[in-house]
Scaffold this motif. Structure first.
Motif, PDB file in Angstrom:
ATOM      1  N   MET A 112      55.792  32.680 -11.987  1.00 42.12           N
ATOM      2  CA  MET A 112      55.783  31.124 -11.963  1.00 42.12           C
ATOM      3  C   MET A 112      55.237  30.486 -12.849  1.00 42.12           C
ATOM      4  N   GLU A 113      55.674  29.415 -13.529  1.00 39.46           N
ATOM      5  CA  GLU A 113      54.896  28.356 -14.066  1.00 39.46           C
ATOM      6  C   GLU A 113      53.740  27.566 -13.606  1.00 39.46           C
ATOM      7  N   GLU A 114      52.577  27.622 -14.172  1.00 38.04           N
ATOM      8  CA  GLU A 114      51.564  26.890 -13.594  1.00 38.04           C
ATOM      9  C   GLU A 114      51.689  25.543 -13.689  1.00 38.04           C
ATOM     10  N   LYS A 115      51.310  24.738 -12.685  1.00 37.79           N
ATOM     11  CA  LYS A 115      51.634  23.224 -12.660  1.00 37.79           C
ATOM     12  C   LYS A 115      50.364  22.643 -13.490  1.00 37.79           C
ATOM     13  N   THR A 116      50.879  21.869 -14.314  1.00 38.04           N
ATOM     14  CA  THR A 116      49.639  21.238 -15.450  1.00 38.04           C
ATOM     15  C   THR A 116      49.454  19.853 -14.867  1.00 38.04           C
ATOM     16  N   LYS A 117      50.371  19.217 -14.430  1.00 34.26           N
ATOM     17  CA  LYS A 117      50.189  17.688 -14.167  1.00 34.26           C
ATOM     18  C   LYS A 117      49.798  17.640 -12.653  1.00 34.26           C
ATOM     19  N   LYS A 118      48.833  16.542 -12.359  1.00 33.88           N
ATOM     20  CA  LYS A 118      48.481  16.244 -10.885  1.00 33.88           C
ATOM     21  C   LYS A 118      49.791  15.499 -10.441  1.00 33.88           C
ATOM     22  N   GLY A 119      50.060  15.668  -9.268  1.00 32.82           N
ATOM     23  CA  GLY A 119      51.343  14.740  -8.520  1.00 32.82           C
ATOM     24  C   GLY A 119      50.386  13.747  -7.919  1.00 32.82           C
ATOM     25  N   VAL A 120      50.780  12.562  -8.126  1.00 30.67           N
ATOM     26  CA  VAL A 120      50.148  11.287  -7.692  1.00 30.67           C
ATOM     27  C   VAL A 120      51.114  10.637  -6.705  1.00 30.67           C
ATOM     28  N   ALA A 121      50.555  10.342  -5.430  1.00 25.75           N
ATOM     29  CA  ALA A 121      50.991   9.253  -4.465  1.00 25.75           C
ATOM     30  C   ALA A 121      50.320   7.990  -4.726  1.00 25.75           C
ATOM     31  N   ILE A 122      51.098   6.670  -5.000  1.00 25.99           N
ATOM     32  CA  ILE A 122      50.205   5.475  -4.796  1.00 25.99           C
ATOM     33  C   ILE A 122      50.842   4.568  -3.671  1.00 25.99           C
ATOM     34  N   LEU A 123      49.889   4.640  -2.680  1.00 24.05           N
ATOM     35  CA  LEU A 123      50.010   3.694  -1.635  1.00 24.05           C
ATOM     36  C   LEU A 123      49.761   2.382  -1.889  1.00 24.05           C
ATOM     37  N   GLY A 124      50.709   1.529  -2.066  1.00 22.35           N
ATOM     38  CA  GLY A 124      50.299   0.091  -2.394  1.00 22.35           C
ATOM     39  C   GLY A 124      50.330   0.165  -4.001  1.00 22.35           C
ATOM     40  N   SER A 141      53.105   7.621   6.609  1.00 30.51           N
ATOM     41  CA  SER A 141      52.164   8.761   6.987  1.00 30.51           C
ATOM     42  C   SER A 141      53.143   9.804   6.665  1.00 30.51           C
ATOM     43  N   GLN A 142      54.489   9.860   6.826  1.00 36.98           N
ATOM     44  CA  GLN A 142      55.171  11.134   6.822  1.00 36.98           C
ATOM     45  C   GLN A 142      55.208  11.463   5.345  1.00 36.98           C
ATOM     46  N   CYS A 143      55.532  10.471   4.597  1.00 35.98           N
ATOM     47  CA  CYS A 143      55.707  10.820   2.903  1.00 35.98           C
ATOM     48  C   CYS A 143      54.561  11.453   2.185  1.00 35.98           C
ATOM     49  N   VAL A 144      53.239  10.806   2.564  1.00 34.92           N
ATOM     50  CA  VAL A 144      52.095  11.576   2.124  1.00 34.92           C
ATOM     51  C   VAL A 144      52.193  12.926   2.253  1.00 34.92           C
ATOM     52  N   GLU A 145      52.749  13.586   3.203  1.00 37.66           N
ATOM     53  CA  GLU A 145      52.926  15.104   3.288  1.00 37.66           C
ATOM     54  C   GLU A 145      53.570  15.710   2.271  1.00 37.66           C
ATOM     55  N   MET A 146      54.302  15.202   1.567  1.00 43.44           N
ATOM     56  CA  MET A 146      55.360  15.828   0.627  1.00 43.44           C
ATOM     57  C   MET A 146      54.618  16.707  -0.346  1.00 43.44           C
ATOM     58  N   GLU A 147      55.497  17.705  -0.688  1.00 47.05           N
ATOM     59  CA  GLU A 147      54.629  19.054  -1.293  1.00 47.05           C
ATOM     60  C   GLU A 147      54.314  18.794  -2.634  1.00 47.05           C
ATOM     61  N   GLY A 148      54.847  17.996  -3.374  1.00 48.61           N
ATOM     62  CA  GLY A 148      54.489  17.912  -4.663  1.00 48.61           C
ATOM     63  C   GLY A 148      53.257  16.956  -5.096  1.00 48.61           C
ATOM     64  N   ILE A 149      52.840  16.438  -3.837  1.00 47.65           N
ATOM     65  CA  ILE A 149      51.607  15.326  -4.017  1.00 47.65           C
ATOM     66  C   ILE A 149      50.218  16.100  -4.068  1.00 47.65           C
ATOM     67  N   ASP A 150      49.473  15.861  -5.210  1.00 42.13           N
ATOM     68  CA  ASP A 150      48.028  16.636  -5.216  1.00 42.13           C
ATOM     69  C   ASP A 150      46.928  15.544  -4.837  1.00 42.13           C
ATOM     70  N   ILE A 151      47.094  14.262  -5.021  1.00 43.30           N
ATOM     71  CA  ILE A 151      46.092  13.556  -4.607  1.00 43.30           C
ATOM     72  C   ILE A 151      46.870  11.931  -4.358  1.00 43.30           C
ATOM     73  N   VAL A 152      46.211  11.533  -3.315  1.00 43.52           N
ATOM     74  CA  VAL A 152      47.051  10.108  -2.539  1.00 43.52           C
ATOM     75  C   VAL A 152      45.937   9.061  -3.017  1.00 43.52           C
ATOM     76  N   LEU A 153      46.407   8.105  -3.917  1.00 47.36           N
ATOM     77  CA  LEU A 153      45.537   6.848  -4.233  1.00 47.36           C
ATOM     78  C   LEU A 153      45.786   5.910  -3.035  1.00 47.36           C
ATOM     79  N   THR A 154      44.876   5.675  -2.396  1.00 46.90           N
ATOM     80  CA  THR A 154      45.005   4.413  -1.149  1.00 46.90           C
ATOM     81  C   THR A 154      44.740   3.194  -1.802  1.00 46.90           C
TER      82      THR A 154
END
Ligand code: NDP
Length: 386
Positions: free
Chosen positions: A1-13, A89-102
């Motif tokens: 499997m290819e290693e993930k190189t980019k951080k998946g970011v969620a931005i709340l707000g 609250s449900q969407c922050v659990e999504m698989e591709g997210i590594d870090i959540v900016l609140t």
């Protein structure tokens, strides 16, 4: 499997001051980050524009009445659209997210932050109110889940940056710097008639409306004192505030040998945002550089807590512990909103907050439910007092 190189970011707000600056950072670093989730309260026009540009996996619009507008605009792009506060609250659990900016404002950040931590996502914490309201529950859950909370607030980012390489050395004390805001040096008499427009004119930072008023009333520094307690596990007597009008030294740590480390630079939130998202890396940037000759004098003063009562109230809440800071925060959110809508004067704000702190029942070790109740009761009382 290819290693993930980019951080998946969620931005709340993502449509706010911090959110839009975070997107500028991400845009400048396409090899490091990709956007997984964007959210807004009601600003669907900007949310749609951002989603078209950054192509996240999903977006959330908290205001449900705007769902159709957003979903019609984004369905051709295969971007999932959700609406309502629970969806945050449900969407922050999504698989591709590594870090959540609140980066949302106020108490609304608490539940999505807890959900993100519960799902094992690291947090870049801008929403200081989350730690003010329930810092004990949030930090305990983060420890249990092995989740890191990286501070975004410039002062706390400064402390964190000073601690890197020194995590094993006990902190003797920290100094949070404060610009003093637009009313630094004013007397109670002067403050009697200050207006919303004057309060919204911060000398050094461009920020959202709520934090700008908090900065003018020194409540922002009070909230930061409580935030620092939870982030760095400090006792009240280990936290000091010093007014530094130039906002160049962002904060300082004093270690047990008496040595002090400070972090400095031009006031620009993009730097702490990038640091939190990229930690432990320092990514090359072209943010403007500091020139000593532009600032030949860096000055320091004691905060005036007799005039700016909010800072004293926050220290009191810190000493009391329990749900006291939750009361402080809820009352503050109500009075700031009222001040922004020209319903109360600047000086009425600390008066209402103090009454709420006296009248709302104290709970020593609140559960999440008790924090929620405290928040609700305080809001009702504060509204009555206005
Ligand atoms: P803004 O008011 O500029 O933006 C707030 C964002 O949160 C917007 O995207 C807004 O959506 C969304 N939002 C507001 N209320 C709700 C809600 N009830 N539910 C869901 N989303 C909501 O705030 P800032 O960016 O200035 O501040 C954000 C946080 O960061 C605050 O906690 C602040 O204290 C902290 N902070 C900010 C700094 C700054 O420089 N701005 C510095 C340090 C900390 P919409 O646009 O649709 O209304």
């Amino acid at each position: 499997m290819e290693e993930k190189t980019k951080k998946g970011v969620a931005i709340l707000g993502s449509t706010g001051s911090i959110g839009t600056q975070a997107l500028e950072v991400i845009e400048s670093k396409p090899d490091n980050f990709e956007v997984e989730l964007l959210t807004a309260n009601g600003n669907c026009t900007l949310l749609i524009e951002q989603a078209k540009k950054f192509k996240p996996n999903a977006v959330v619009i908290a205001d449900e009445s705007k769902y159709k507008l957003v979903s019609d605009a984004l369905w051709p792009l295969d971007i999932k659209v959700y609406a309502g506060h629970d969806a945050l609250s449900q969407c922050v659990e999504m698989e591709g997210i590594d870090i959540v900016l609140t980066a949302l404002v106020g108490y609304a950040g608490l539940k999505p932050t807890l959900a993100a931590i519960n799902a094992g996502k690291h947090i870049a914490l801008s929403n200081k109110e989350t730690l003010v309201v329930a810092g004990d529950l949030v930090t305990q859950l983060a420890r249990e889940k092995g989740v890191n909370i990286y501070p975004v607030d410039s002062e706390h980012s400064a402390i964190f940056q000073c601690l890197v390489g020194d995590f094993h050395n006990p902190i003797e004390k920290i100094y949070l710097t404060a610009s003093g805001g637009p009313f630094r040096g004013k007397t109670i008499e002067d403050l009697k008639h200050v207006t919303r427009a004057q309060a919204l004119k911060h000398p050094n930072w461009e920020m959202g409306a709520k934090i700008t008023i908090d900065s003018a009333s020194l409540m922002n520094k009070g909230l930061e004192v409580i935030e620092a307690k939870w982030l760095f596990n400090l006792k009240p007597e280990q936290i000091d505030v010093i007014v530094h009008p130039q906002s160049i030294i962002h904060s300082l740590v004093q270690f047990e040998d008496g040595s002090m480390k400070a972090q400095m630079g031009l006031p620009d939130m993009k730097l702490p945002i990038q640091y939190a998202l990229a930690f432990p890396q320092r990514l090359k940037s072209n943010f403007p550089r500091f020139n000593f000759m532009d600032y030949p004098n860096l000055t320091f003063e004691q905060p005036d807590i007799k005039t700016f009562k909010n800072l004293g109230l926050a220290f009191k809440a810190l000493e009391l512990g329990g749900n006291a800071a939750c009361v402080l925060n809820a009352a503050n959110e109500i009075v700031v909103d009222a001040f922004l809508n020209d319903k109360i004067s600047f000086l009425k704000m600390p008066e209402v907050i103090e009454r709420c702190m006296q009248d709302i029942a104290f709970v020593q070790k609140p559960t999440l439910e008790e924090y929620v109740n405290t928040d609700e009761q305080t809001r009702l009382l504060a509204q009555e007092l206005i």
